[in-house]
Scaffold this active site. Structure first.
Site, PDB file in Angstrom:
ATOM      1  N   HIS A 282      36.484   8.102 -24.910  1.00  0.00           N
ATOM      2  CA  HIS A 282      37.818   8.914 -24.304  1.00  0.00           C
ATOM      3  C   HIS A 282      37.947   8.113 -23.158  1.00  0.00           C
ATOM      4  CE1 HIS A 282      34.335  10.745 -21.769  1.00  0.00           C
ATOM      5  NE2 HIS A 282      35.477  11.198 -20.934  1.00  0.00           N
TER       6      HIS A 282
ATOM      7  N   LYS B 207      27.587  13.614 -18.310  1.00  0.00           N
ATOM      8  CA  LYS B 207      27.168  13.338 -16.726  1.00  0.00           C
ATOM      9  C   LYS B 207      28.391  12.810 -16.025  1.00  0.00           C
ATOM     10  CE  LYS B 207      23.107  11.654 -16.555  1.00  0.00           C
ATOM     11  NZ  LYS B 207      21.776  11.004 -16.469  1.00  0.00           N
TER      12      LYS B 207
ATOM     13  N   LYS C 109      24.024   4.585 -24.224  1.00  0.00           N
ATOM     14  CA  LYS C 109      22.903   4.485 -23.830  1.00  0.00           C
ATOM     15  C   LYS C 109      22.152   3.328 -24.791  1.00  0.00           C
ATOM     16  CE  LYS C 109      19.592   6.169 -20.850  1.00  0.00           C
ATOM     17  NZ  LYS C 109      20.270   6.563 -19.738  1.00  0.00           N
TER      18      LYS C 109
END
Ligand code: NAD
Length: 478
Positions: free
Chosen positions: A71, A100, A112
């Site tokens: 996004h 986060k 990640k």
């Protein structure tokens, strides 16, 4: 599913747990199901293997990079070096990164990475080889770049690994002006930023201080407001744990317990964190530290000692159904990602405890990573253009006031008043503003909706709303 895909975390997989938290929070929003499904899903999961030479043999390394949400671009998240790492875990951690970033208003999607090795089993040259090869694999598939996906340190990796990544990326993209923005957490001498190393721990300390500043919330726990004199146990003496302990002590708290994987130590009157680190460096263990009044060969026992705040800052799944009934802390500040299992969290909240959730509590690292990325794009250090200008303007103002009032400051007093900000001061100021504002936002969501039981759900609600607005602004949803 293979071993590489299944992560035992709580009763289910780690990613399932994150999705369960998401679903619980989504009830407090009014977004259409399709939009919620899109926000929740991992957009891209890249799993790969590559060989490295180890001694006289060849070893095949398992690795991942997961981009949870596009996004916003780039996506952002650390790379974990651990033999326990698996696809489920990397997906979960990537998803947490999305939420986060949204909480602290960092304009990135979540990502990640994972490399399934125990770094302790490899020489420096082998670690460099693994890191460079991992980077090349990401480049080949367009999974890294300052506008695409920007890794950072995580468990088992640090500045050294980030500098290898930056160098490999730049070597393969010669002349790319913004190449150094391909990774953050770099050493200062290689386009890093002042304050990044300690940012996550400083953020944990600010989050804890902010949480404990609300008199009515602390009264409900039977505590006085403020950090001053509060007893704190920290698990993990790595980047996050060490700096959390340091700054919490600086803010007036007493570090009564420190837990590492080889054991734990305790002293109700406080432990000198730097002295413990020096002792561990010398002897290889926290045990035997002269300033401790109790020690535990079973590190987990260290978490169960008397304290006001527990800061798990090592690994996920450390506070579970098996030990939650023995935890004495009234506040858990989650320095690590996913340290509290959902069941344990529920029990802790039901008995009135406050969990400062990981997705907010350890967001200081990504916040300062964002500043580092901006510095790399600007090609100029924060404060360089205006520090002296500000000093000069301030001095003129002070001189004018002196002239008009007849008052006279000493040169030392003047220096204090006129001083322009350094890069570190600006970074720390931006970090503090981000952490303080985010805590107030999360708490306000909870206060406004009494059905929201905990800060984690409130944090998810805030994040979901922000990501949803991004998608709506793209015109994907009406
Ligand atoms: P690190 O490798 O620097 O430190 C981890 C420490 O935990 C090590 O000292 C290790 O020995 C210790 N440890 C391992 N198992 C333990 C156990 N069972 N009991 C006690 N101690 C144990 O890693 P880090 O960067 O400090 O990351 C720690 C956690 O914080 C991870 O969950 C990571 O995802 C999260 N995190 C890190 C950052 C960052 O900026 N480094 C940012 C956000 C979140």
């Amino acid at each position: 599913m293979t071993d590489n895909k299944v992560a035992p975390y709580g009763q289910t997989g780690f990613f399932d747990d994150v999705c369960a938290f998401f679903d619980r929070a989504a009830q407090f929003t009014d977004h259409p199901k399709g939009l919620l499904d899109q926000i929740k899903a991992c957009n891209s999961v890249y799993r790969f293997r590559f060989p490295i030479r180890k001694g006289n043999s060849v070893e095949v390394i398992d690795a991942w990079r997961v981009e949870h949400s596009h996004h916003m671009s780039p996506t952002k998240g650390g790379i974990r070096y651990s033999e326990m790492v698996n696809e489920d875990e990397v997906m979960a951690l990537a998803a947490l990164m999305t939420y986060k970033c949204a909480i602290v208003n960092v304009p990135f999607g979540g990502a990640k990475g994972g490399i399934k090795i125990n770094p302790k089993n490899y020489s420096l040259a082998e670690l460099e080889n693994i890191t460079r090869r991992y980077t090349v694999e990401l480049i080949k598939k367009n999974f890294i770049g300052p506008a695409i996906d920007v890794p950072a340190p995580d468990y088992g990796s640090g500045e050294r690994e980030m500098s290898w990544i930056a160098d490999t990326y730049y070597t393969m993209n010669p002349g790319q002006l913004d190449a150094m923005g391909c990774v953050t957490g770099k050493p200062l001498a290689l386009h890093g930023i002042n304050g990044r190393r300690e940012a996550t721990g400083r953020g944990v300390a600010i989050a804890t201080r902010e949480c404990m500043s609300f008199a009515e919330d602390m009264a409900a726990l039977g505590l006085t407001p403020g950090l001053e004199g509060k007893r704190i146990i920290v698990q993990g003496l790595g980047n996050v744990g060490y700096h959390s302990a340091k700054f919490l002590a600086e803010f007036g708290a007493i570090i009564v317990g420190l837990c590492e994987y080889e054991g734990a130590i305790y002293n109700p009157d406080g432990l000198d964190v730097d002295a413990v680190v020096a002792h561990r460096k010398e002897t290889g263990t926290v045990l035997g530290f002269a300033g401790a009044t109790k020690e535990f060969a079973n590190s987990a026992e260290g978490l169960e000692q008397e304290c006001d705040v527990l800061v798990p800052a090592a690994l996920e799944n450390q506070i579970t159904i098996n030990n939650i009934h023995n935890i004495k802390a009234k506040v858990i500040a989650e320095g690590a990602n996913g340290p509290t299992s959902p069941e344990a969290g529920k029990i802790f909240t039901e008995r009135g405890g406050i969990i400062i959730p990981d997705m907010y509590c350890n967001a200081g690292g990504v916040t300062v990573s964002y500043f580092e990325w901006l510095k790399n794009l600007y090609h100029v250090a924060f404060g360089r253009m205006d520090k002296r200008y500000e000093e000069k303007a301030n001095l003129e103002l002070v001189n004018l006031i002196e002239k008009m009032t007849g008052a006279s400051l000493t040169w030392d007093q003047k220096k204090l008043v006129v001083k322009g900000p350094s890069e570190l001061e600006l970074v720390n100021s931006g970090l503090e503003e981000s952490m303080v504002r985010a805590y107030h936002d999360i708490r306000e969501i909870k206060v406004q909706n009494p059905k929201i039981e905990d800060l984690r759900t409130a944090a998810f609600v805030g994040s979901i709303n922000k990501v949803a607005i991004s998608y709506m602004n793209m015109g994907i949803w009406p």
